[in-house]
Design an enzyme around this catalytic site. Structure first.
Site, PDB file in Angstrom:
ATOM      1  N   LYS A  35      -0.193   2.039   5.505  1.00 45.86           N
ATOM      2  CA  LYS A  35       0.380   2.719   4.335  1.00 45.86           C
ATOM      3  C   LYS A  35       1.882   2.953   4.542  1.00 45.86           C
ATOM      4  O   LYS A  35       2.388   2.831   5.652  1.00 45.86           O
ATOM      5  CB  LYS A  35      -0.373   4.028   4.075  1.00 45.86           C
ATOM      6  CG  LYS A  35      -1.875   3.813   3.780  1.00 45.86           C
ATOM      7  CD  LYS A  35      -2.122   3.233   2.401  1.00 45.86           C
ATOM      8  CE  LYS A  35      -3.449   2.528   2.215  1.00 45.86           C
ATOM      9  NZ  LYS A  35      -4.656   3.264   2.407  1.00 45.86           N
TER      10      LYS A  35
HETATM   11  C1  LIG Z   1      -6.220   3.310   1.933  1.00 44.62           C
HETATM   12  C2  LIG Z   1      -6.727   3.804   0.640  1.00 44.62           C
HETATM   13  C3  LIG Z   1      -7.564   4.923   0.563  1.00 44.62           C
HETATM   14  C4  LIG Z   1      -8.179   5.553   1.762  1.00 44.62           C
HETATM   15  O1  LIG Z   1      -7.288   6.128   2.626  1.00 44.62           O
HETATM   16  P1  LIG Z   1      -7.853   6.647   4.052  1.00 44.62           P
HETATM   17  O2  LIG Z   1      -6.757   7.513   4.543  1.00 44.62           O
HETATM   18  O3  LIG Z   1      -8.085   5.428   4.883  1.00 44.62           O
HETATM   19  O4  LIG Z   1      -9.107   7.384   3.769  1.00 44.62           O
HETATM   20  C5  LIG Z   1      -7.912   5.409  -0.674  1.00 44.62           C
HETATM   21  N1  LIG Z   1      -7.481   4.812  -1.792  1.00 44.62           N
HETATM   22  C6  LIG Z   1      -6.691   3.727  -1.778  1.00 44.62           C
HETATM   23  C7  LIG Z   1      -6.226   3.143  -3.066  1.00 44.62           C
HETATM   24  C8  LIG Z   1      -6.323   3.167  -0.551  1.00 44.62           C
HETATM   25  O5  LIG Z   1      -5.598   2.038  -0.511  1.00 44.62           O
END
Ligand SMILES: *Cc1c(COP(=O)(O)O)cnc(C)c1O
Length: 400
Positions: free
Chosen positions: A203
């Site tokens: 991210k």
């Molecule tokens: C990565 C992601 C999540 C989940 O995030 P985590 O921190 O891994 O739980 C939720 N929604 C979207 C759109 C994502 O890309």
């Protein structure tokens, strides 16, 4: 027998580790400051939730202009905890996009609620007011909603809530892609009851794992502080502060979803570098636009006048008259050493979610269309101009 087999060494971890492609889809790199911060905490004698977490919460909330931040173990846990904090009756219906990561649907189901999938507008790959209204009506009304800013592209949260006939206090944002985005001049982080961010390895603000809820609602934030840690009235750090007491009560059903100080220290340092990384991402998106525009059959990511794009993904659409389809292009690029990805496999194409979500009676033609065509190109703040140009040139060559 060759000399090579004679001198072959036993397999070690490094000799069997998969080699990354020359141009990977994304790199997870911590700044030197983030690695130093992790070390500082590792040597401090306090490893779990403590003062670093409290500082990270304050700094991230300030970054998005929210009153409160509550750090948790993931964005998925964040969404689940917020939904639980809304005190909806068991089996209440929660509308969400069919074309997103399955984490939000998992959170809805874990909270004892039912995901209602809305189709997407093929132009934006997100549900527009028309798709939201029709999914809500077909489900006989919905009680709450998860709004996603796909790829970092800002979406109008108020218009989405209106279309679903859901009050804003029953709206939670999945902002896993959207730290740094804004809508009509307001940062994503305060647009709905609660906004959930992810610090997963790929991210925009990477810690490895982690999440945060931002909200202007003090009561909700106080509930989350407790429900992220078994519903305990006081966490370990506060119990051991001078004057702290060993006594605690458990007043809510909770999860074990707290963030550690090691992670928070990394997050705080990454936050310092975040504006610089976001600038680089925006510059790379503009460069991809310039390099790929004019290539028949490649549709560039839509630009919206609604607000600032956080550029988590750079996803093009591969469609006729491009001479090969999306799947074939993935193969050809992989053979050239270029990593790509698809965001996302829609939820109705995943067996578990197809069985556990409410689907619109007319199917999800918009999500099907986007799914067949969408392709996320190599993209992160460490991508070089030369790498981006090489990816673009390869796509041009395959397109001729
Ligand atoms: C990565 C992601 C999540 C989940 O995030 P985590 O921190 O891994 O739980 C939720 N929604 C979207 C759109 C994502 O890309």
């Amino acid at each position: 027998m060759t000399s090579e087999t004679l001198t072959a060494r036993p397999l070690t971890r490094s000799s069997v580790a998969p080699r990354p492609l020359p141009i990977p889809f994304a790199r997870a790199v911590l700044t030197p400051e983030a690695r130093a911060a992790a070390n500082r905490v590792l040597e401090s004698g306090w490893l779990t939730t403590g003062p670093e977490v409290a500082d990270f919460e304050e700094e991230l909330a300030a970054q998005v202009g929210a009153r409160r931040g509550v750090a948790v173990s993931s964005c998925t846990a964040a969404i689940e905890l917020v939904l639980r904090g809304m005190d909806l009756p068991a089996g209440a219906k929660v509308l969400m996009s069919a074309d997103t990561f399955c984490g939000a649907a998992a959170a809805i189901l874990h909270a004892g609620l039912v995901p209602v999938l809305a189709d997407v507008d093929p132009a934006t790959a997100m549900p527009g007011p028309r798709e939201i209204r029709s999914a809500a009506v077909a489900a006989g009304g919905v009680d709450a909603m998860v709004v996603v800013h796909l790829g970092g592209s800002p979406t109008d949260v108020v218009a989405a809530a209106d279309a679903a006939q859901v009050p804003l206090r029953r709206v939670v944002e999945d902002a896993a892609h959207a730290l740094g985005a804004s809508v009509a001049g307001r940062p994503v982080g305060t647009l709905s009851r609660a906004t959930c961010f992810s610090f997963y390895a790929t991210k925009n603000l990477a810690i490895g794992e982690g999440g945060m809820v931002t909200t202007d609602d003090d009561d909700l934030a106080d509930v989350l502080l407790s429900t992220r840690l078994h519903g305990m009235s006081r966490d370990a750090w506060r119990r051991y502060l001078p004057g702290g007491s060993w006594r605690y009560d458990v007043r809510h059903e909770g999860l074990k979803a707290n963030l550690t100080d090691v992670q928070a220290a990394v997050g705080r340092a990454q936050l310092v570098a975040f504006p610089r990384h976001q600038q680089r991402r925006a510059a790379l998106a503009a460069r991809y636009d310039a390099r790929l525009s004019g290539l028949d059959g490649i549709r560039l990511p839509p630009r919206t006048a609604l607000g600032t794009h956080a550029w988590h993904l750079y996803a093009v659409r591969v469609r006729p008259p491009f001479p090969i389809n999306r799947d074939e292009l993935i193969e050809r690029l992989a053979r050239r050493g270029i990593g790509t990805s698809v965001h996302f496999i829609p939820l109705h194409c995943l067996e578990w979610y197809a069985a556990h979500c409410v689907l619109p009676p007319g199917g999800l033609p918009g999500a099907d269309e986007v799914y067949a065509e969408t392709l996320s190109l190599p993209f992160d703040q460490h991508l070089t101009d030369d790498e981006l140009d090489a990816v673009s040139a390869a796509i041009w060559q395959e397109g001729m």
